[in-house]
Scaffold this motif. Structure first.
Motif, PDB file in Angstrom:
ATOM      1  N   ARG A   1      31.605  36.583   3.642  1.00 49.90           N
ATOM      2  CA  ARG A   1      32.045  36.785   2.278  1.00 49.90           C
ATOM      3  C   ARG A   1      31.483  36.521   1.270  1.00 49.90           C
ATOM      4  NH1 ARG A   1      37.478  38.076   2.919  1.00 49.90           N
ATOM      5  NH2 ARG A   1      36.482  39.978   3.838  1.00 49.90           N
ATOM      6  N   GLU A   2      31.165  34.966   1.339  1.00 54.61           N
ATOM      7  CA  GLU A   2      30.550  34.482   0.415  1.00 54.61           C
ATOM      8  C   GLU A   2      29.042  34.767   0.273  1.00 54.61           C
ATOM      9  OE1 GLU A   2      31.028  30.270   1.005  1.00 54.61           O
ATOM     10  OE2 GLU A   2      33.034  30.239   0.017  1.00 54.61           O
ATOM     11  N   GLU A   3      28.379  35.032   1.432  1.00 58.43           N
ATOM     12  CA  GLU A   3      26.913  35.660   1.406  1.00 58.43           C
ATOM     13  C   GLU A   3      27.058  37.033   0.993  1.00 58.43           C
ATOM     14  OE1 GLU A   3      24.276  33.882   2.193  1.00 58.43           O
ATOM     15  OE2 GLU A   3      25.389  32.013   2.160  1.00 58.43           O
ATOM     16  N   GLY A   4      28.030  37.665   0.753  1.00 56.81           N
ATOM     17  CA  GLY A   4      27.928  39.072   0.637  1.00 56.81           C
ATOM     18  C   GLY A   4      27.595  40.098   1.582  1.00 56.81           C
ATOM     19  N   LEU A   5      27.885  39.789   2.777  1.00 56.33           N
ATOM     20  CA  LEU A   5      27.383  40.372   4.158  1.00 56.33           C
ATOM     21  C   LEU A   5      28.456  41.278   4.464  1.00 56.33           C
ATOM     22  CD1 LEU A   5      25.476  37.741   6.130  1.00 56.33           C
ATOM     23  CD2 LEU A   5      24.322  39.431   4.686  1.00 56.33           C
ATOM     24  N   LEU A   6      29.633  41.069   4.059  1.00 56.65           N
ATOM     25  CA  LEU A   6      30.584  42.044   4.646  1.00 56.65           C
ATOM     26  C   LEU A   6      30.977  43.332   3.912  1.00 56.65           C
ATOM     27  CD1 LEU A   6      33.624  39.497   5.754  1.00 56.65           C
ATOM     28  CD2 LEU A   6      31.761  40.451   6.988  1.00 56.65           C
ATOM     29  N   ARG A   7      30.983  44.413   4.504  1.00 52.36           N
ATOM     30  CA  ARG A   7      31.038  45.816   4.034  1.00 52.36           C
ATOM     31  C   ARG A   7      32.611  46.234   3.857  1.00 52.36           C
ATOM     32  NH1 ARG A   7      26.040  48.942   6.271  1.00 52.36           N
ATOM     33  NH2 ARG A   7      24.356  47.664   5.456  1.00 52.36           N
ATOM     34  N   SER A   8      33.229  45.861   4.971  1.00 56.34           N
ATOM     35  CA  SER A   8      34.694  46.273   4.996  1.00 56.34           C
ATOM     36  C   SER A   8      35.514  45.162   4.265  1.00 56.34           C
ATOM     37  CB  SER A   8      35.278  46.571   6.397  1.00 56.34           C
ATOM     38  OG  SER A   8      35.383  45.346   7.163  1.00 56.34           O
ATOM     39  N   GLN A   9      36.796  45.296   3.955  1.00 55.52           N
ATOM     40  CA  GLN A   9      37.717  44.361   3.502  1.00 55.52           C
ATOM     41  C   GLN A   9      38.087  43.168   4.305  1.00 55.52           C
ATOM     42  OE1 GLN A   9      38.297  43.565   0.213  1.00 55.52           O
ATOM     43  NE2 GLN A   9      36.464  44.849   0.263  1.00 55.52           N
ATOM     44  N   GLY A  10      37.621  43.381   5.615  1.00 53.53           N
ATOM     45  CA  GLY A  10      38.000  42.168   6.314  1.00 53.53           C
ATOM     46  C   GLY A  10      39.480  42.678   7.419  1.00 53.53           C
ATOM     47  N   GLN A  11      39.910  42.025   8.268  1.00 55.55           N
ATOM     48  CA  GLN A  11      40.804  42.395   8.995  1.00 55.55           C
ATOM     49  C   GLN A  11      41.616  41.200   9.393  1.00 55.55           C
ATOM     50  OE1 GLN A  11      38.239  44.152  12.072  1.00 55.55           O
ATOM     51  NE2 GLN A  11      37.178  42.212  12.126  1.00 55.55           N
ATOM     52  N   ALA A  12      42.608  41.597  10.205  1.00 57.94           N
ATOM     53  CA  ALA A  12      43.483  40.503  10.430  1.00 57.94           C
ATOM     54  C   ALA A  12      42.791  39.501  11.493  1.00 57.94           C
ATOM     55  CB  ALA A  12      45.043  41.093  11.271  1.00 57.94           C
ATOM     56  N   LEU A  13      42.786  38.364  11.173  1.00 55.25           N
ATOM     57  CA  LEU A  13      41.941  37.478  12.132  1.00 55.25           C
ATOM     58  C   LEU A  13      42.433  36.995  13.346  1.00 55.25           C
ATOM     59  CD1 LEU A  13      40.205  35.083   9.163  1.00 55.25           C
ATOM     60  CD2 LEU A  13      39.131  36.862  10.686  1.00 55.25           C
ATOM     61  N   LEU A  14      43.633  36.806  13.391  1.00 60.05           N
ATOM     62  CA  LEU A  14      44.347  36.154  14.551  1.00 60.05           C
ATOM     63  C   LEU A  14      45.287  36.874  15.045  1.00 60.05           C
ATOM     64  CD1 LEU A  14      43.903  32.464  13.574  1.00 60.05           C
ATOM     65  CD2 LEU A  14      42.789  33.920  15.561  1.00 60.05           C
ATOM     66  N   GLY A  15      45.705  37.230  16.262  1.00 57.88           N
ATOM     67  CA  GLY A  15      46.883  37.732  16.618  1.00 57.88           C
ATOM     68  C   GLY A  15      48.086  36.553  16.633  1.00 57.88           C
ATOM     69  N   SER A  16      49.133  36.821  16.824  1.00 59.80           N
ATOM     70  CA  SER A  16      50.304  35.455  16.828  1.00 59.80           C
ATOM     71  C   SER A  16      49.836  34.655  17.727  1.00 59.80           C
ATOM     72  CB  SER A  16      51.458  36.281  17.076  1.00 59.80           C
ATOM     73  OG  SER A  16      51.848  36.302  18.452  1.00 59.80           O
ATOM     74  N   ARG A  17      50.188  33.309  17.806  1.00 63.98           N
ATOM     75  CA  ARG A  17      50.181  32.244  18.395  1.00 63.98           C
ATOM     76  C   ARG A  17      50.396  32.587  19.732  1.00 63.98           C
ATOM     77  NH1 ARG A  17      47.792  27.832  15.881  1.00 63.98           N
ATOM     78  NH2 ARG A  17      47.985  26.040  17.126  1.00 63.98           N
ATOM     79  N   TRP A  18      51.829  33.026  19.672  1.00 65.50           N
ATOM     80  CA  TRP A  18      52.363  33.153  21.182  1.00 65.50           C
ATOM     81  C   TRP A  18      51.986  34.373  21.857  1.00 65.50           C
ATOM     82  CZ3 TRP A  18      55.347  29.707  23.123  1.00 65.50           C
ATOM     83  CH2 TRP A  18      55.941  28.833  22.313  1.00 65.50           C
ATOM     84  N   GLY A  19      51.496  35.250  21.187  1.00 66.83           N
ATOM     85  CA  GLY A  19      50.853  36.402  21.789  1.00 66.83           C
ATOM     86  C   GLY A  19      49.496  35.999  22.500  1.00 66.83           C
ATOM     87  N   THR A  20      48.614  35.163  21.875  1.00 66.54           N
ATOM     88  CA  THR A  20      47.369  34.642  22.282  1.00 66.54           C
ATOM     89  C   THR A  20      47.703  33.909  23.869  1.00 66.54           C
ATOM     90  OG1 THR A  20      46.730  34.547  19.991  1.00 66.54           O
ATOM     91  CG2 THR A  20      45.356  33.247  21.658  1.00 66.54           C
ATOM     92  N   LEU A  21      48.806  33.018  23.558  1.00 65.50           N
ATOM     93  CA  LEU A  21      49.182  32.132  24.528  1.00 65.50           C
ATOM     94  C   LEU A  21      49.554  32.772  25.849  1.00 65.50           C
ATOM     95  CD1 LEU A  21      49.852  29.040  25.267  1.00 65.50           C
ATOM     96  CD2 LEU A  21      52.118  29.681  24.651  1.00 65.50           C
TER      97      LEU A  21
END
Lengths: 498, 243
Positions: free
Chosen positions: A277-297
């Motif tokens: 984002r700081e480098e200005g390389l992202l075009r979309s607004q970004g997405q949810a980064l992580l699933g829930s911790r329990w889901g991942t587990l």
């Protein structure tokens, strides 16, 4: 059961994963150390941002694992260093320019080395600040003045031509270093168990553990320019997009990114997204980064169970008939059991590495390795149980007119069942433990946070994998105890006291 | 028309001759006891009949035909076999032990149940024992189950290898009485191996005396008692009966 696990996994990935992108899938790999994860994650997010679907195979065992995986097409790209390519892979006798290096890789392996990220992460030698002050250590040459310093290096550094052997020759260092996992070396220095270790010059840990880098006063270490190594066959569009990352990161910035993960405990995904984002390389607004911790587990545990279960069932399918065969053909019993025992003595990580040329990376080689580990306990218990059946019972079962198959089915296997089941239990528990190492070759599972945690010196992360794995092992024990109660008359069970 | 006949049968283990040139025809529908000192080849002789031991030389005929060693299980199903220490399968209940062969022969459930109860009554075992495991029974009870198991398919030939050897005297007496009763009700050709001459005389009509793998004498109990064929037979009888 298998399909149940798969559908659970599919369901979870739909639940947690990003929206299935319209474009093609790119497999991004990384070695299992901090910087590798960050650079790979940056590349992955950039591609996702541009509409590609990305599969992450991070935390792969080491340079050779990654390079072979790339050549075999198991992964499409991974971050690598120019010095590593020259020395460890191409074994070039002399230094070459970045342009020459690219030409050699293209010609010999059809791989494209993209423009560097813009920094060099060379090897460096580090000691604690306290030791540097007390002994007056400033340069690597200074190390030669002391004979009682304790050296400990990562296994890779210890064995690479451009690592310790050359360093010792260049500086005339007489020390006999021990091999130690890179992440653990920092702890060892803090606990005053170790004096000298190898680090990467962009390491975030240098700051965290208050280490001092000794000056390479004889200019021994080559330059290690970080760049993405990609398959020649990869879509030109992908190469062009990744090319946007060229020259975006300085050494100081990289140290900062590393530090954000190590010191501020940010996730790779967060750090990568913030950077892009700081480098200005992202075009979309970004997405949810992580699933829930329990889901991942849950997802990891399901993968873990799947790996273990497939290997175990395959192991049973081979080892139980194998044990019966040994019992019937006494002559082959010794060689077969020795062979299975030999397999057992191969260190897990080595066995996993052996599998890569044949099966690539991911779940397949992991399952094959786990399958091999499952063989011995089941095979040995099956054969031993059959051999130890009371000879009177054997004679009676023959004498009363049972055929060989009927004897096996109605007398010998039921009598051997408790011991065979114990063998299967042993194999299952071994497999649950060993499967944590499968993350080194990109198979996922509960080993994933352990491998990442080791790379980051993050005990919490290690426990996030280790605790569920231990629980899984305990639950498995219980499960088998229940199975015993269900299947076997009580008076035939072995006493728990043995 | 003897059901069991041995013709010039020898069995050699390395240098040791377990059986030597045995010519022997077992009389139908009576009990023949095989006696002799330990190591005389009694058990081997018995196991030659159901093919557990294959002779090195000679021919064994059972049911009037030479044994077909390629089809032993079929022959053995027609021969009851019981051994010392019962050889009951510990993982099966009493009923399952008794009826294993019947179940493999695909008898229907009613038939199996009826046969189990019939057999258990025959040897004075409470029917309520059917669901117990062998280890929950006394030695004598286990031995009775062993006999039931051997009888389940109603074989015409019975091979008994020291079946009452491990029992206390009182239990042994009881079972021996039951054995005679069974034989009275329905005569079978029985070969009984025993080290106990008194038991042999009590249960058998005919005797076979073995010494070091050779047949020394064969005849009715009376013939042998009155006219021992050799000094060995005389002294063997004396030493056994004086105890």
């Amino acid at each position: 059961m298998h399909t149940a696990v798969i559908s659970l996994v599919t369901f979870l990935s739909l639940l947690l994963g990003p929206d299935p992108a319209r474009g093609q899938t790119v497999v991004v790999g990384s070695k299992h150390f901090n910087e590798g994860y960050i650079l790979a994650e940056i590349s992955a997010q950039l591609l996702e941002d541009r509409g590609f679907r990305v599969e992450r195979k991070f935390g792969l065992g080491g340079t050779l694992v990654c390079f072979e995986a790339l050549r075999n097409g198991e992964i499409g790209l991974y971050p690598e260093y120019s010095g590593t390519l020259e020395q460890a892979i191409l074994k070039l006798p002399h230094r070459v320019s970045h342009r020459e290096l690219r030409e050699i890789l293209k010609r010999r392996f059809d791989l494209d080395l993209l423009e560097s990220f813009g920094f060099s992460n060379t090897y460096a030698i580090a000691v604690s600040r306290r030791l540097a002050r007390v002994r007056g250590l400033k340069t690597i040459s200074d190390l030669a003045k002391f004979s009682n310093l304790r050296f400990g290096f990562s296994h890779e550094f210890l064995n690479r031509q451009d690592g310790w052997p050359g360093l010792a020759r260049t500086y005339g260092l007489p020390a006999r270093p021990v091999g130690i996992e890179h992440g653990l070396a920092y702890h060892a220095i803090r606990e005053d168990r170790l004096d000298v270790t190898d680090v990467y010059s962009t390491d975030g840990d240098i700051k965290k553990f208050d280490l001092v880098l000794l000056e390479d006063d004889r200019r021994y270490f080559p330059e290690y320019l970080a760049a993405l190594l990609v398959r020649g066959g990869l879509d030109e569009q992908i190469k062009r997009i990744l090319g946007e990352l060229a020259g975006t990161i300085t050494a100081a910035e990289m140290q900062g990114l590393n530090g954000q993960v190590l010191l501020e405990r940010k996730s790779f995904a967060e750090v990568a997204q913030q950077f892009l984002r700081e480098e200005g390389l992202l075009r979309s607004q970004g997405q949810a980064l992580l699933g829930s911790r329990w889901g991942t587990l849950l997802f990891r545990a399901a993968t873990h169970v799947e790996l273990t279960l497939i290997a175990l069932v395959a192991g049973m399918a081979v080892a139980i008939p194998g044990g019966i065969l040994i019992y019937r053909l006494r002559a082959i019993s010794k060689p077969v059991v020795y062979l299975a025992g030999l397999l057992q003595t191969i260190p897990s990580i080595a066995l996993l590495a052996f599998m890569i040329p044949f099966f690539g990376i991911g779940a397949k080689p992991a399952i094959v390795a786990l399958f091999l580990y499952a063989l011995l306990p089941i095979l040995r218990n099956t054969a031993a149980a059959l051999f130890s059946i009371d000879p009177v019972l054997k004679r009676v079962s023959v004498g009363m007119g049972l055929t060989a198959w009927q004897r096996l089915r109605y007398v010998e296997l039921p009598l051997a069942a408790p011991t065979i089941l114990a063998g299967i239990k042993t194999a299952a528990v071994i497999n649950i433990g060993t499967a944590t190492l499968a993350a080194f070759i990109g198979a996922g599972g509960l080993g994933e946070p352990i491998v990442t945690g080791l790379a980051l010196n993050d005990t919490t992360l290690i426990l996030e994998g280790a605790v569920p794995a231990a629980l899984l092992a305990i639950v498995t024990e219980w499960g088998f105890e229940g199975l015993e109660k269900l299947l076997i008359p009580k008076h035939l069970l072995q006493k728990p006291a043995e | 028309m003897a059901q069991i006949a041995l013709e010039k049968v020898s069995r050699v283990y390395g240098d040791e001759k377990a059986l030597q040139d045995i010519d022997l025809t077992f009389a139908d529908d009576v009990t023949t006891a095989v006696v002799g000192p330990s190591g005389s080849g009694k058990s081997t002789l018995l196991q030659v009949i159901n093919g557990l031991v294959r002779p090195s030389h000679g021919t064994v005929s059972v049911f009037r035909e030479p044994i077909d060693y390629g089809r032993l299980p079929e022959l053995r199903l027609r021969i009851g076999y019981a051994v010392q220490g019962t050889g009951l399968f510990p993982h099966l209940t009493v009923e399952e032990n008794i009826t294993l062969l019947a179940r493999l022969a695909k008898w229907d459930v009613e038939q199996i149940k009826a046969r189990t109860e019939e057999l258990m009554r025959l040897v004075n075992l409470p029917v309520s024992f059917a669901q117990r495991y062998p280890h929950e029974l006394s030695g004598g009870q286990q031995q009775r189950v062993g006999l039931c198991r051997a009888m389940v398919l109603n074989p015409r030939i019975f091979l008994l290898d020291e079946p009452f050897g491990a029992l206390d005297p009182i239990t042994r007496n009881e079972i021996q009485r039951e054995f005679l009763h069974l034989q009275q009700m329905e005569a079978r050709t029985i070969v009984l191996v025993t080290h106990d001459l008194r038991e042999a005389l009590k249960l058998a009509q005919r005797l076979v005396v073995l010494d070091r793998g050779s047949l020394v004498q064969h005849g009715t109990c009376k013939e042998i008692l009155e006219d021992p064929a050799s000094g060995f037979v005389r002294s063997f009888f004396q030493s056994q009966l004086e105890q």
